[in-house]
Design an enzyme around this catalytic site. Structure first.
Site, PDB file in Angstrom:
ATOM      1  N   ARG A  70       0.840  -1.196   0.000  1.00 63.00           N
ATOM      2  CA  ARG A  70       0.000   0.000   0.000  1.00 63.00           C
ATOM      3  C   ARG A  70       0.877   1.247   0.000  1.00 63.00           C
ATOM      4  O   ARG A  70       1.975   1.252   0.534  1.00 63.00           O
ATOM      5  CB  ARG A  70      -0.907   0.027   1.232  1.00 63.00           C
ATOM      6  CG  ARG A  70      -2.168  -0.828   1.067  1.00 63.00           C
ATOM      7  CD  ARG A  70      -3.081  -0.720   2.273  1.00 63.00           C
ATOM      8  NE  ARG A  70      -2.495  -1.352   3.429  1.00 63.00           N
ATOM      9  CZ  ARG A  70      -1.897  -0.726   4.421  1.00 63.00           C
ATOM     10  NH1 ARG A  70      -1.824   0.597   4.430  1.00 63.00           N
ATOM     11  NH2 ARG A  70      -1.375  -1.386   5.418  1.00 63.00           N
ATOM     12  N   TYR A 198      -1.421  -3.586  -7.037  1.00 64.92           N
ATOM     13  CA  TYR A 198      -1.155  -4.365  -5.829  1.00 64.92           C
ATOM     14  C   TYR A 198      -2.287  -4.316  -4.800  1.00 64.92           C
ATOM     15  O   TYR A 198      -2.765  -3.231  -4.446  1.00 64.92           O
ATOM     16  CB  TYR A 198       0.140  -3.868  -5.146  1.00 64.92           C
ATOM     17  CG  TYR A 198       0.500  -4.787  -4.014  1.00 64.92           C
ATOM     18  CD1 TYR A 198       1.196  -5.960  -4.245  1.00 64.92           C
ATOM     19  CD2 TYR A 198       0.044  -4.535  -2.723  1.00 64.92           C
ATOM     20  CE1 TYR A 198       1.456  -6.850  -3.229  1.00 64.92           C
ATOM     21  CE2 TYR A 198       0.299  -5.424  -1.693  1.00 64.92           C
ATOM     22  CZ  TYR A 198       1.007  -6.574  -1.960  1.00 64.92           C
ATOM     23  OH  TYR A 198       1.250  -7.462  -0.946  1.00 64.92           O
ATOM     24  N   LYS A 207      -9.638  -2.447   1.490  1.00 66.31           N
ATOM     25  CA  LYS A 207      -9.398  -1.298   2.372  1.00 66.31           C
ATOM     26  C   LYS A 207     -10.179  -0.072   1.900  1.00 66.31           C
ATOM     27  O   LYS A 207     -10.684   0.706   2.705  1.00 66.31           O
ATOM     28  CB  LYS A 207      -7.912  -0.967   2.424  1.00 66.31           C
ATOM     29  CG  LYS A 207      -7.016  -2.134   2.724  1.00 66.31           C
ATOM     30  CD  LYS A 207      -7.234  -2.716   4.095  1.00 66.31           C
ATOM     31  CE  LYS A 207      -6.187  -3.787   4.361  1.00 66.31           C
ATOM     32  NZ  LYS A 207      -6.264  -4.395   5.667  1.00 66.31           N
ATOM     33  N   HIS A 227     -10.833  -2.499  11.360  1.00 69.70           N
ATOM     34  CA  HIS A 227      -9.722  -3.321  10.873  1.00 69.70           C
ATOM     35  C   HIS A 227      -9.504  -4.450  11.884  1.00 69.70           C
ATOM     36  O   HIS A 227      -8.518  -4.458  12.625  1.00 69.70           O
ATOM     37  CB  HIS A 227      -8.480  -2.428  10.753  1.00 69.70           C
ATOM     38  CG  HIS A 227      -7.345  -3.048  10.017  1.00 69.70           C
ATOM     39  ND1 HIS A 227      -6.030  -2.701  10.228  1.00 69.70           N
ATOM     40  CD2 HIS A 227      -7.330  -3.990   9.034  1.00 69.70           C
ATOM     41  CE1 HIS A 227      -5.250  -3.396   9.426  1.00 69.70           C
ATOM     42  NE2 HIS A 227      -6.007  -4.183   8.695  1.00 69.70           N
ATOM     43  N   SER A 249      -1.706  -3.949  10.047  1.00 65.45           N
ATOM     44  CA  SER A 249      -1.375  -4.915   8.997  1.00 65.45           C
ATOM     45  C   SER A 249      -0.071  -5.640   9.344  1.00 65.45           C
ATOM     46  O   SER A 249       0.874  -5.014   9.825  1.00 65.45           O
ATOM     47  CB  SER A 249      -1.162  -4.199   7.666  1.00 65.45           C
ATOM     48  OG  SER A 249      -2.326  -3.503   7.312  1.00 65.45           O
ATOM     49  N   CYS A 251       0.568  -7.886  11.622  1.00 58.95           N
ATOM     50  CA  CYS A 251       0.842  -8.098  13.050  1.00 58.95           C
ATOM     51  C   CYS A 251       0.185  -9.387  13.543  1.00 58.95           C
ATOM     52  O   CYS A 251      -0.040  -9.562  14.744  1.00 58.95           O
ATOM     53  CB  CYS A 251       0.353  -6.923  13.887  1.00 58.95           C
ATOM     54  SG  CYS A 251       1.378  -5.459  13.730  1.00 58.95           S
ATOM     55  N   ASP A 276      -9.474  -9.864   8.787  1.00 60.78           N
ATOM     56  CA  ASP A 276      -8.970  -8.511   8.512  1.00 60.78           C
ATOM     57  C   ASP A 276      -9.973  -7.399   8.809  1.00 60.78           C
ATOM     58  O   ASP A 276      -9.582  -6.338   9.274  1.00 60.78           O
ATOM     59  CB  ASP A 276      -8.534  -8.431   7.038  1.00 60.78           C
ATOM     60  CG  ASP A 276      -7.659  -7.228   6.744  1.00 60.78           C
ATOM     61  OD1 ASP A 276      -6.838  -6.865   7.602  1.00 60.78           O
ATOM     62  OD2 ASP A 276      -7.800  -6.642   5.649  1.00 60.78           O
ATOM     63  N   ARG A 365       2.064 -12.133  -0.576  1.00 61.53           N
ATOM     64  CA  ARG A 365       0.720 -12.464  -0.086  1.00 61.53           C
ATOM     65  C   ARG A 365       0.162 -13.728  -0.725  1.00 61.53           C
ATOM     66  O   ARG A 365       0.550 -14.094  -1.830  1.00 61.53           O
ATOM     67  CB  ARG A 365      -0.234 -11.301  -0.422  1.00 61.53           C
ATOM     68  CG  ARG A 365       0.136  -9.977   0.237  1.00 61.53           C
ATOM     69  CD  ARG A 365      -0.411  -9.894   1.621  1.00 61.53           C
ATOM     70  NE  ARG A 365       0.073  -8.744   2.378  1.00 61.53           N
ATOM     71  CZ  ARG A 365      -0.538  -8.258   3.442  1.00 61.53           C
ATOM     72  NH1 ARG A 365      -1.653  -8.808   3.881  1.00 61.53           N
ATOM     73  NH2 ARG A 365      -0.041  -7.232   4.102  1.00 61.53           N
TER      74      ARG A 365
END
Ligand code: SAT
Ligand code: MN
Length: 580
Positions: A70, A198, A207, A227, A249, A251, A276, A365
């Site tokens: 991002r 991406y 998001k 989130h 993100s 974590c 998420d 990912r």
């Protein structure tokens, strides 16, 4: 396929006239369509098929090396008034933003196909779900959206009957970082993104829609778009508690959402609702309930192995799209800490050289449908969602924050969330490992002024006397030698159990200035290689360190000026007084 909804048809016509695609493909969301697009990309080199025997229906996509995460500095919230976006967002006036980005869209789809993707965020029959249309010129986006959302004909039907939807326009453009923008127009329920292919920059349902636009809609309509992972924790007696956890993100949200109870915790089961994003609303009894707007996972690959997350490790062995991982000699995907095999090719497609870079990009990912997850909860499809017992905030903190603590009440919990800070990760471009404020883990995702957002959070206590308890956890505390003090992963269940015990009033806690902490004996460390001193350190609160923290939170709050809710300021003053 076209549509009976004239506002949708005329938007498509306008965009086609502007971007000039060679053809238009309305996505119906079928398996045939998915397979055809995969085949097309496999032929064009956009995807590479992986080892058919061990990774059936799995593909590798390499994004442009300048386009791997991002881009927060290129992400804008375009409200009429700058203050409505707040100091937490980059802002641009809507007219200027439209002009700037529209110029880049002119003719952007020449020689390409324009895909029209109707999608639904949330179970298709849920009153809490919301729909959108993403227009894109990337087939990679289409197949990812197929795995991540309820996409296709049913979503279109719902859009046609409701008459409204979030408009998302995306083009990979020239993949030029100088011509890359992700812009949100909350008043117009519109997203425009160009120049990146991406993840969160391009899969606009995630998001951009489910957090930035939805958080703004949620405030207007009285709910929350967060989130957060959603996990069900089933006890050996068979009762299940649902917990929603907000961590930044990369974590460990996916790992916690798919946790496998260790052998020392017989009879416990974990059910994944989401990894998420959670949309939270109050039901008619004031019970907070959650749905997961997504239908798949876009998870961090490095570190996934049979020990850290066996469910994920197994789940990504079929029908998975890998982005930016390395390859082994026999064409299997490889990433750091996979614990099996050796890389020969790195994520850029070059021969792997350990001296140069990791084999997999740190933000590489997997995209996979939730139906691949052996722990997927059937209730993830329930239109009304699941009742939430606890909300948990957390981040990566080497020091300071104890393993777990409980907020004294809802208002204090909002302060705990607003004060979250975490070390930055590879999920966004920029420096990794610097501590920054990340309130409610929403810093990159709140579509409006955080001050108004905290006010909205605070307002829930006026609407229900039955709200979830709020907690804070930190799995990442280290000793002076840099060793993690807590084993994490499956062992985190031990902390979730204390949280549930607190929700059920089964254990006492002791009060400190920052909140309620466990008595050491109430955290089960049986079979763990942890001494009672280490547990004590994990549960220690040092008032002098916290005073520095609270002063830094105070400085941060100052940037919100008069808009900072008074009730939050009062909580802040109380907390500070308790520390001095
Ligand atoms: O925003 S992404 O979807 O690329 C991943 C994340 O940061 O959680
Ligand atoms: Mn995320």
């Amino acid at each position: 396929m076209t549509t009976s909804l004239s506002s949708l048809q005329s938007w498509i016509d306008t965009i086609a006239a502007q971007t000039l695609p060679d053809n238009i493909h309305w996505c119906n969301g079928s398996e045939e369509e998915y397979n055809l697009l995969i085949e097309k990309m496999n032929n064009s080199g956009d995807l590479q098929e992986l080892n058919k025997e061990n990774y059936p229906d799995c593909y590798l996509h390499r994004s442009d090396p300048s386009d791997v995460a991002r881009v927060e500095h290129l992400t804008f919230i375009c409200t009429k008034n700058k203050d409505d976006a707040g100091p937490n967002n980059n802002w641009m006036a809507p007219t200027e933003a439209h002009q700037k980005i529209d110029r880049l869209f002119d003719g952007a789809m020449k020689g390409r196909t324009m895909y029209v993707i109707p999608y639904c965020m949330g179970p298709i029959d849920s009153p809490y779900a919301r729909c959108g249309i993403e227009i894109t010129d990337s087939a990679y986006v289409v197949v990812n959206m197929k795995l991540m959302t309820r996409m296709g004909s049913l979503a279109l039907q719902r859009i046609e009957s409701e008459g409204n939807f979030v408009k998302g326009l995306h083009s990979t453009g020239e993949l030029d970082p100088e011509k890359r923008f992700i812009m949100h127009f909350p008043d117009e329920l519109t997203i425009k993104s160009i120049g990146s292919g991406y993840g969160g920059n391009a899969l606009l349902g995630k998001k951009c829609h489910a957090l930035r636009i939805a958080s703004w809609q949620a405030r207007k309509e009285g709910w929350l778009a967060e989130h957060m992972l959603i996990v069900g924790v089933e006890s050996p007696q068979g009762d299940t508690h649902y917990i929603a956890c907000a961590f930044p993100s990369a974590c460990g949200k996916t790992n916690l959402a798919m946790l496998i109870p260790p052998n020392s915790q017989p009879g416990w089961k974990i059910w994944t609702l989401g990894d998420d994003i959670a949309w939270l609303h109050l039901d008619e009894h004031g019970q907070m309930c959650a749905i997961n707007p997504e239908a798949g996972y876009f998870g961090v690959v490095p570190g996934t192995n049979a020990k850290t997350n066996k469910n994920a490790f197994d789940m990504i062995k079929n029908k998975t799209i890998f982005t930016n991982v390395g390859l082994t000699e026999n064409n299997e995907p490889w990433w750091e800490d996979k614990d099996i095999g050796k890389p020969t090719i790195d994520w850029k497609g070059k021969p792997f050289d350990a001296a140069n870079s990791p084999a997999a990009h740190p933000n590489s990912r997997f995209t996979v449908s939730a139906s691949n997850n052996p722990a997927y909860s059937k209730l993830a499809e329930a239109p009304e969602g699941v009742p939430i017992s606890a909300i948990v905030f957390g981040g990566r903190r080497k020091t300071l924050a104890p393993l777990v603590y409980e907020a004294k009440n809802w208002e204090h919990g909002v302060l705990v969330g607003a004060g979250v800070a975490s070390e930055t990760t590879a999920a966004a471009t920029g420096e990794v490992g610097v501590v920054r404020r990340d309130p409610m883990a929403m810093k990159p995702f709140c579509g409006y002024n955080f001050a108004d957002y905290w006010d909205h959070w605070l307002s829930f206590s006026k609407r229900s006397s039955n709200l979830p308890k709020i907690f804070h956890v930190n799995w990442f505390r280290q000793n002076e030698a840099g060793k993690f003090l807590w084993p994490g992963f499956g062992e985190n269940l031990r902390v979730l159990r204390w949280i549930i015990d607190r929700c059920e009033n089964r254990v006492p806690a002791y009060t400190t200035a920052i909140g309620n902490l466990p008595n050491a004996k109430d955290i089960d460390i049986s079979d763990l290689d942890i001494s009672s001193e280490v547990l004590e350190e994990l549960l220690s609160v040092k008032n002098n360190e916290w005073l520095d923290e609270i002063n830094s939170i105070g400085e941060y709050f100052k940037s919100y000026g008069d808009r900072l809710p008074d009730a939050l300021n009062q909580e802040f003053i109380k907390l500070k007084a308790g520390l001095t």
